[in-house]
Enzyme design. Sequence first.
Site, short mmCIF file in Angstrom:
data_model
loop_
_atom_site.label_atom_id
_atom_site.label_comp_id
_atom_site.label_asym_id
_atom_site.label_seq_id
_atom_site.Cartn_x
_atom_site.Cartn_y
_atom_site.Cartn_z
N HIS A 1 -20.25 -29.37 124.94
CA HIS A 1 -21.08 -28.47 124.13
C HIS A 1 -22.03 -29.29 123.25
O HIS A 1 -21.74 -30.44 122.92
CB HIS A 1 -20.19 -27.59 123.24
CG HIS A 1 -19.52 -26.48 123.98
ND1 HIS A 1 -18.99 -25.37 123.35
CD2 HIS A 1 -19.28 -26.32 125.30
CE1 HIS A 1 -18.47 -24.56 124.26
NE2 HIS A 1 -18.62 -25.11 125.45
N GLU B 1 -22.77 -29.19 120.11
CA GLU B 1 -22.26 -29.67 118.82
C GLU B 1 -21.39 -30.91 118.99
O GLU B 1 -21.47 -31.86 118.19
CB GLU B 1 -21.44 -28.58 118.13
CG GLU B 1 -22.20 -27.30 117.82
CD GLU B 1 -22.01 -26.25 118.90
OE1 GLU B 1 -22.14 -26.58 120.10
OE2 GLU B 1 -21.73 -25.09 118.54
N CYS C 1 -15.92 -25.91 118.84
CA CYS C 1 -16.90 -26.66 118.05
C CYS C 1 -16.69 -26.43 116.55
O CYS C 1 -16.87 -27.36 115.75
CB CYS C 1 -18.31 -26.27 118.48
SG CYS C 1 -18.67 -26.81 120.16
ZN ZN Z 1 -18.84 -24.89 121.38
#
Ligand code: ZN
Length: 218
Positions: free
Chosen positions: A54, A56, A87
């Site tokens: 992801h 982040e 995240c």
């Molecule tokens: Zn995420």
Amino acid sequence: MQNVNEKYMKSALRLAQKAEVMDEVPVGAVIVHEGRIIGRGYNRRQTKQNSLEHAELMAIAQACRKLGSWRLEGCDLYVTLEPCPMCAGAIIQSRVRKVYFGAFDAKGGAVGSVTNLFELPQWNHHPDFEGGLLEDECSKILKDFFRAKRQKKKLKKKLRQTEANEGEECCSDHGHPSLFSVLADSSETSTNTPQQSISFSNCLETPLDENTQKGGEQ
Ligand SMILES: [Zn+2]
């Protein structure tokens, strides 16, 4: 004149565009420390076939390398979509000071939409947060991405049907449908089109149109 927060969110949006070019769900993130971007990330889940990829997390990893520390105290994170639980957990663990996010994720967001991990009193760190920064732009890039995906899928289905019929029908009267006509009436197939299976589709298929929540900063 754009303020400094919008400037950083635009940097995150550019990273989201980078993901989009790679045919990834367009989400981007940056981490800012003392007025400098020290971490950048964008969604690469499909490319890497790794659920940890992801935006982040990529930005956090880069910022930690840059500072030589797992503690990102005094750092602010800007991300185009509300963080998911994974995240949000990493943000808490990293001691990020504040999170700014753009679009709300009514079905997957863990900073106010589904739950708010930042406000659980048991944690020893509570990042500050603000949702809805450049929300329209951050939502639009996602909506456009999924719209194009759906259209492409319908088009492929139509073309397959057309090819299947080619051997059975004489086309002297009607001819084969052009790509444009296939696109134009592709809505007829919508009820038979299964849910797309691309990244984030479960949480982004509808909420940005229908269930988008306002606010986020309590
Ligand atoms: Zn995420």
